[in-house]
Design an enzyme around this catalytic site. Structure first.
Site: not given
Length: 433
Positions: A52, A92, A145, A259, A264, A306, A395
């Site tokens: 992620d 996400s 996710t 994951e 992330d 992602d 992001h």
């Protein structure tokens, strides 16, 4: 005399060159054959691994951090676009929905279209085809996710509504955090359906010959890899290995999503050391997966982030350099270091020295002392020392790499939209989707 001498010298060189070129062609032919052979065969199982928040800059920085190529490097096949239905920069939930259902949706929505329609997922399609299924994460299992693969809600915030859908949808293996969302009545239903339930690393290791397994190892998310030794939680590799042990029993095959959730989270905190350590944990899980896939020969492994998180750079601050080796000395996250600061933050120097092996300047101490979020201030100091730049705390919309190994891996080569991935997986498994 000159021409004759030259001819005598050229002939041996030409002969040697032919051998060298022939050897190279032979080596290339062997390599091509290996790649071709790895792409041929029936796909019985798919393992979809999602680091992620992972993008090309994370790839490059991790390579310098590790000191050599990663396991993923040889598997690179293409890139994917990550935008959502509502924005050039996805969250996400929307990114996961695209990768699970093949449809774009708005940021914040879980396997639900912008107009509220439930979207069928690749995990649900695998179940309908008679395959076992599993989800393994280092976040809460109800986080965006994992949620997109086996639940449908209008908002990712509805985590209490997500957990019951996992049990209703009969996902065979659920390993991660999120204990607070799996109520006692829900776990009672799960036990009645044949699930074995474990709560720590030791119990996971001792889990019997069950066909259904739930592991809830933290109230919400698991500890970052840098801080995991402070807990009794299993690593991503250990959870992945156990998931494979359970799922491989199904004669019809399986679909497993793994994951690396906290790459992330590290990006959101601009914590370069946390990011590198959790990528390392992800790579350790990949090692287990590849060992299984190479032995099995009917397993397709697909890896894709992602989206990018944090806008990380390789180098920065006006310098032609990168010092990733500094991050190898960091043994705790910025959040953990912040938790060790006293009320007036007078021990900043001591804490950063203990956990990051860095002697702070007076200016750096003052920045951390004055910061409203000391953890992020600590992370920015460490990142600057490592010459890792950041452009955001959220992001970005950059394309991200995709990797594949095993039969049908060639399907994923080139530039894809994220919505292509589940369609290609269904094509590889030859199931309706």
């Amino acid at each position: 005399m000159f021409k004759k001498g030259l001819k005598k010298k050229v002939l041996p060189i030409a002969v040697v060159s032919l051998f060298v070129i022939g050897g190279l062609v032979g080596a290339l032919s062997t390599a091509e054959a290996e790649i071709r052979n790895s792409s041929i065969g029936k796909v019985k199982n798919i393992i979809f691994m999602i680091p992620d928040g992972f993008s090309s800059s994370y790839v490059t920085n991790y390579r310098w951090y590790k000191g050599r190529e990663s396991l993923m490097d040889s598997m690179l096949v293409g890139m994917i676009k990550t935008y959502s239905a509502s924005s050039e920069v996805t969250d996400s939930a929307a990114a996961g929905t695209a990768m699970a259902t093949g449809e774009k949706t708005n940021n914040g929505m879980i396997s639900t279209s912008p107009d509220g329609k439930e979207l069928k997922t690749i995990l649900e399609a695998a179940e309908m085809a008679g395959k076992a299924t599993g989800l393994v994460v280092t976040a809460s299992l109800t986080h965006a996710t994992p949620a997109v693969f086996a639940s449908h809600v209008a908002s990712r915030a509805n985590e209490m509504d997500i957990a019951p859908q996992f049990i209703k949808n009969d996902v065979d293996v659920l390993l991660g955090g999120g204990r607070k969302y799996f109520t006692e009545p829900l776990l009672k239903i799960a036990k009645a359906k044949g699930y074995e339930i474990v709560n720590n690393r030791e119990q996971l290791e001792m889990a019997g010959s069950t066909d259904k397994l739930i592991g809830l190892f933290a109230t919400v998310g698991l500890a970052p890899e840098l801080d995991r030794d402070e807990t009794k939680e299993p690593s991503l590799a250990e959870m992945s290995q156990k998931a494979l042990d359970v799922l491989k029993k199904d004669k019809n095959g399986f679909f497993l999503m793994i994951e690396g959730s906290q790459i992330d989270w590290a990006g959101h905190a601009n914590d370069a050391a946390w990011a590198m350590k959790d990528i390392e944990a992800f790579e350790n899980a990949l090692k287990e997966v590849l060992e299984f896939a190479k032995m099995d020969k009917n397993t397709l492994v697909v890896i894709a982030g992602d989206h990018d998180t944090g806008g990380m750079s390789v180098g920065g601050y006006g310098q032609y350099d990168a010092n990733l080796e500094i991050l190898r000395n960091v043994i705790a996250t910025g959040d953990f270091m912040e938790s060790k600061l006293n009320a007036d933050r007078s021990n900043i120097n001591d804490i950063v020295k203990e956990y990051a092996k860095i002697d702070l300047t007076v200016e750096e101490v003052q920045k951390i002392k004055a910061a409203s979020k000391p953890a992020i201030a600590i992370n920015k100091v460490i990142s600057k020392r490592a010459l890792v730049g950041w452009t955001s705390l959220v992001h970005t919309g950059t394309d991200v790499p995709i990797y594949a190994f095993g039969p049908s891996s060639y399907l994923f080569s080139g530039l894809h939209n994220n919505t292509d991935l589940p369609k290609l997986m269904a094509q590889a498994m030859n199931i309706n989707f």
